[in-house]
Design a protein around this motif. Sequence first.
Motif, short mmCIF file in Angstrom:
data_model
loop_
_atom_site.label_atom_id
_atom_site.label_comp_id
_atom_site.label_asym_id
_atom_site.label_seq_id
_atom_site.Cartn_x
_atom_site.Cartn_y
_atom_site.Cartn_z
N HIS A 267 0.83 -1.20 0.00
CA HIS A 267 0.00 0.00 0.00
C HIS A 267 0.86 1.25 0.00
N LEU B 37 2.86 3.50 -1.90
CA LEU B 37 3.11 3.77 -3.32
C LEU B 37 4.47 4.41 -3.57
N GLU C 56 -0.32 8.18 -5.85
CA GLU C 56 -1.53 7.94 -5.05
C GLU C 56 -2.74 8.66 -5.65
N LYS D 40 -6.20 7.02 -7.36
CA LYS D 40 -7.54 7.45 -6.95
C LYS D 40 -8.37 7.82 -8.17
#
Length: 335
Positions: A215, A217, A320, A324
């Motif tokens: 998780h 990045l 990130e 998204k």
Amino acid sequence: MPLIEVQDLVKEFQRPRQKNGRFSAFRTLVSREYDVVRAVDGISFSVDAGEVVGYIGPNGAGKSTTIKLLTGVLEPTSGSVHVAGSAPSRNRRENAQRIGAVFGHRSQLWWDLPLVESMKLLAALYDVDPKAYRSQLAYLDQVLGLDEILPTPVRQLSLGQRMRGDLAAAFLHQPSVLYLDEPTIGLDVHAKDRVCGFIEQVSQERRATIVLTTHDLADIERLCDRVILIDRGTVAFDGPVKELKASYASERVLKVRYEAGGSDELTLGQPLASGTVVSAAPGEVSLRLPAIASAVPTALSEIGRLGHIVDLSIEETSLEEVIKQVYSARRAAAR
């Protein structure tokens, strides 16, 4: 020929159907009714020898399930997985000799034994020649700094030290493939840097093929040239990190400091030919610009009319934020 080949991979799990009402827990326990949950839904990809691939997605996307299918821990519901030409779940012993795996906080070390004894036991399990064992342990000591922790019982190691031990254990028999599932989770900055340094070194010096799920990045940007992004058990993107950012990072932010002297100043939200003002103060301004080559020179020309430019910086969209955007676009398309 790719070292890892995944074709139309599907993995389904049965979950007891929850009953409602009186004695619902007991009725659910004895019920023979199930709901089918598809954790991996038709994934296909291949990985060449020596590649470091980031395999990322939100919780529940199917990352860990895929890794378990690749290691042979789980058997596919349908589709196929081949590592070096063989199916991991059908050739477990052969597959175990060519892979190493680290699963976050799930250690493969013996809790009450000194770390060095775990290494000796694993060397015996993998039938590593004594000379090769000594050579590999010396290499791992150089990369991971094991000498200070080898005599220490595993239960007394810190999280960062234990992770170094787990990485050494996974690479002790010199596997051609490493699966690293959240190897930096919970680590401090120094320990995380040590783990990332190990990944860089074994990929460059030993040409190890690495599949990394995380998780973090920042780790992906540092370590991986390619990323496979999954969402709800399907592949949302497969390609270079730069291509992912280029496809979805359509804007950047230009921050400029200049010698304010005139009465003219930019205001928040003011549209310009180059972009839009997102923050403004005397002698400082930030513009949101399209990610095209001509936007920055145009913006500097516009700001230069206000005063002499003394400093500037450009902030690219973070990985990130890009991810998204990918998920938002997929959710919108699914509605």
